[in-house]
Enzyme design. Structure first.
Site, PDB file in Angstrom:
ATOM      1  CB  SER A 220     -11.303   9.004  18.277  1.00 47.39           C
ATOM      2  OG  SER A 220      -9.916   9.182  18.103  1.00 47.39           O
ATOM      3  N   GLY A 222      -7.364   7.874  20.008  1.00 45.96           N
ATOM      4  CA  GLY A 222      -6.083   8.483  19.671  1.00 45.96           C
ATOM      5  C   GLY A 222      -5.198   7.528  18.898  1.00 45.96           C
ATOM      6  CB  ALA A 223      -1.580   6.805  19.196  1.00 46.52           C
ATOM      7  N   GLY A 225      -6.312   3.690  18.144  1.00 48.25           N
ATOM      8  CA  GLY A 225      -7.296   3.257  17.157  1.00 48.25           C
ATOM      9  C   GLY A 225      -8.680   3.779  17.467  1.00 48.25           C
ATOM     10  N   GLY A 251     -10.300  13.768  13.695  1.00 52.65           N
ATOM     11  CA  GLY A 251     -11.551  13.150  14.124  1.00 52.65           C
ATOM     12  C   GLY A 251     -12.699  13.454  13.188  1.00 52.65           C
ATOM     13  CG  ASP A 252     -13.581  17.363  12.650  1.00 49.44           C
ATOM     14  OD1 ASP A 252     -14.257  17.009  13.628  1.00 49.44           O
ATOM     15  OD2 ASP A 252     -12.833  18.355  12.670  1.00 49.44           O
TER      16      ASP A 252
END
Length: 315
Positions: A220, A222-223, A225, A251-252
């Site tokens: 991940s 974050g913003a 992608g 994230g989960d």
């Protein structure tokens, strides 16, 4: 069926406030109480998608009893491992601009007998599981090698493992070749021991984790992608988000979306991004239902923008 393992679950209370002012009385405008822990959140997202899941987790005291009740209320089958200590209670404070302040308790210390019972319960309940998702930090009493032992036992039984943890526990488990590891960009930087400033830096770090033993890396950013690096290649996916309400459990939710869609390839990556984008637009640690998803808004490409500077670089 997707089995989840959460060694350090929690009871999560999330408060929405107009602003967080230290030293002042702050009146919440909204409140949620959810069963927490990364594996628990994966089970919640899987169940919301209508897929069967079983959550293995140590539970103790009144908070543990409430976690079990909340899971049952959401139609999630729990396989609790009784422990003498009390399940931890965590607090999150969400502000309107998306700023989230979290206070996570350490959790109980597990005895040697409780440690073995947790492993045995995973073994007993993993029969027939398509995936075992092992997620989150380790409680006191479990060494960093505990996840490595779990991965080894699961593979010996023919199960596929998705691992979402960090630090020494992640590094120790790589030697047992987990099928998928899911770090965020900060955890990825920690694993390789250097800052990550661009998408290309993240790709190089993910390739290092593959060389160290991971079959696939779902990272991940974050913003910006998410990345998927596996034997078939490298893929980058993103989706627009109108407004971030809470990133707790996003994230989960992404990992759940990935596993629901088969756990490999661009299609699973697209599902992961759709679930993560939906989750950040919901309050607290709420998990998205199919109605919340916007799969057509997800863009997946093998032409990875290596030179793109990360919105939130990992230092």
């Amino acid at each position: 069926m997707i089995l989840t393992v959460t060694p350090n679950p929690s009871l999560d209370r999330t408060y929405e406030v107009p602003a967080l002012d230290r030293g002042e009385v702050v009146r919440a405008t909204g409140e949620r109480v959810d069963p927490g822990g990364k594996g628990v959140n994966v089970s919640r997202a899987v169940a919301a998608a209508g897929v069967q899941t079983v959550a293995v987790l140590p539970l103790g005291g009144a908070p543990g009893a409430l976690v079990a009740q909340l899971l049952d209320d959401q139609g999630i089958e729990a396989a609790p491992v009784p422990v003498s200590g009390q399940t931890r209670s965590n607090i999150a404070v969400a502000e309107p601009d998306g700023t989230l302040t979290k206070i996570n308790a350490p959790g109980p210390e597990l005895s040697d007998a409780e440690r073995e019972l947790l492993l045995a319960t995973v073994g007993e309940r993993s029969r027939g599981a398509d995936w075992i998702a092992c997620c989150g930090s380790l409680p006191r009493g479990l060494k960093p090698s505990w996840y490595a032992e779990l991965v080894a036992r699961a593979h010996a039984a023919g199960a596929r493992i998705a691992l979402d943890t960090s630090g020494p526990a992640l590094l120790a488990a790589l030697a047992e070749r987990p099928d998928v590891v899911k770090p965020n960009v900060e955890e990825l930087a920690e694993a390789v021991g250097r800052p990550l400033a661009t998408v290309g830096d993240a790709v190089a770090a993910a390739e290092e984790l593959r060389k160290a033993g991971a079959h696939a890396v779902l990272a991940s950013l974050g913003a910006d992608g998410q990345l998927l690096v596996d034997a078939s290649g490298t893929y980058f996916a993103s989706a627009p988000v109108a407004a971030v309400r809470s990133n707790v459990g996003a994230g989960d939710s992404s990992l759940a979306g990935f596993l629901i869609a088969g756990g490999s390839g661009p299609r699973a990556l697209a599902s992961a991004v759709a679930h993560g984008a939906a989750a950040v637009q919901l309050p607290g640690s709420a998990m998205p239902s199919p109605a919340d998803l916007a799969p057509d808004a997800v863009t997946v490409t093998s032409e990875v923008p290596l030179s793109r500077v990360l919105t939130e670089p990992a230092t």
